[in-house]
Design an enzyme around this catalytic site. Structure first.
Site, PDB file in Angstrom:
ATOM      1  CD  GLU A   4       3.832   1.218  -0.990  1.00  0.00           C
ATOM      2  OE1 GLU A   4       3.066   1.134  -1.985  1.00  0.00           O
ATOM      3  OE2 GLU A   4       4.225   2.296  -0.536  1.00  0.00           O
ATOM      4  NE  ARG A  87      12.472   0.452   0.755  1.00  0.00           N
ATOM      5  CZ  ARG A  87      11.260   0.899   0.391  1.00  0.00           C
ATOM      6  NH1 ARG A  87      10.783   0.625  -0.810  1.00  0.00           N
ATOM      7  NH2 ARG A  87      10.544   1.646   1.206  1.00  0.00           N
ATOM      8  CG  ASN A  89       8.771   2.876  -2.990  1.00  0.00           C
ATOM      9  OD1 ASN A  89       8.512   2.069  -2.112  1.00  0.00           O
ATOM     10  ND2 ASN A  89       8.264   4.094  -3.008  1.00  0.00           N
ATOM     11  CG  ASN A 135       5.645   6.333  -3.203  1.00  0.00           C
ATOM     12  OD1 ASN A 135       5.361   5.142  -3.242  1.00  0.00           O
ATOM     13  ND2 ASN A 135       6.089   6.923  -2.117  1.00  0.00           N
ATOM     14  CG  ASP A 185       2.969   6.078  -0.294  1.00  0.00           C
ATOM     15  OD1 ASP A 185       3.320   5.438  -1.291  1.00  0.00           O
ATOM     16  OD2 ASP A 185       3.414   5.819   0.848  1.00  0.00           O
TER      17      ASP A 185
HETATM   18 CA    CA Z   1       4.584   3.771  -1.800  1.00  0.00          CA
END
Ligand code: CA
Length: 283
Positions: A4, A87, A89, A135, A185
């Site tokens: 990521e 959590r 991101n 995201n 995403d």
């Molecule tokens: Ca992501």
């Protein structure tokens, strides 16, 4: 496991990204090809480079500074201390050098996530609430708009954005993504103001026009779980793309052995920008 948050460090011709589940920041020097990894004490969602050369990260313990050389952690604050099921991101610096990062439920619960902004004085402000999977995020070239993805909504929304204060308002949906494209995403923006979105379960990064809502280009990848994208390289025309292998079956992994890899696509014909460093100058 879950790549990521790629960040191009132009000064050190280095691409950095995180492995959320692997609890690490990886840094690949594109000249020497030396790979360095910095372990984090818990899952890391995202990070920003700081003007002093260290990083500001969003980890399970909240927002922290991490010394890039020693790994030493200095806490900034944890707005989700009471939200043990979450959590952090994706995150990114805005045009003024503030750091934004959002959260999500670890168990798939809807609406428990939030999006926060950390300013130069290290104040943490909640910007968006009732998010499911916070995201992709980026800002328009003229700094008038903030674009944002809450993945399960299948939408990109746009807010009016005030670069002086970081305030956002007037949420509007600008892109609605058909299911066949895969979930939206990570996201970045190119020099023509078009959005590049990584599509989870979509085998692609795609270029979307936020003024029409249309998909206008795409690049197929040999992995299904495409997670994020940034531009970098000498001329800012290379793409760095992260992916994931978490949750895939043995059968799926046999079909896509590169799942979890990060990819470099050189000389794409599109150009992007580096993100500003988190600004520590006024402390
Ligand atoms: Ca992501």
């Amino acid at each position: 496991m879950l790549g990521e948050g790629p960040v191009w460090d132009a000064a050190h011709h280095t691409i950095l990204w995180v492995d959320i589940m692997g609890c690490a920041i990886h840094a690949l020097d594109m000249k020497s090809h030396a790979l360095r990894s910095i372990s984090t004490p818990s899952m890391i969602g995202s990070f920003a480079l700081c003007t002093d050369g260290n990083v500001l990260a969003a980890i399970q313990e909240g927002f922290v500074f991490i010394n890039k050389n020693t790994g030493e952690i200095n806490a900034i604050g944890n707005p989700e201390k009471q939200l043990k099921g979450n959590r952090f991101n994706d995150g990114k610096t805005d045009p003024a050098g503030r750091f934004w990062a959002g959260s999500m439920s670890l168990s798939g619960e809807k609406g428990t996530g939030n999006l926060y902004m950390v300013d130069k004085q290290l104040n943490i402000k909640k910007q968006v609430e009732n998010v499911s999977i916070s995201n992709g995020l980026c800002w328009s070239l003229d700094q008038r708009f903030f674009y944002y993805i809450d993945t399960p909504t299948m939408e990109v929304v746009r807010f009016d954005y005030d670069n002086a204060t970081g305030e956002i308002s007037n949420k509007t949906t600008v892109i609605t993504i058909p299911a066949k494209e895969g979930y939206p995403d990570g996201m970045t923006i190119d020099s023509e103001g078009m959005l590049w979105i990584a599509h989870w379960e979509g085998w692609q990064v795609a270029r979307w026009d936020p003024s029409t809502g249309n998909k206008i280009d795409s690049i197929h990848l040999p992995v299904s779980l495409v997670t994020s994208i940034c531009f970098g390289g000498e001329n800012m025309d290379d793409m760095f793309i992260t992916s994931a292998r978490v949750g895939l079956t043995d059968e799926q992994l046999a079909e896509e052995p590169l799942a979890g890899s990060s990819f470099i696509i050189s000389n794409t014909g599109f150009k992007g920008f580096t993100f500003p460093a988190f600004n520590l100058s006024q402390q």
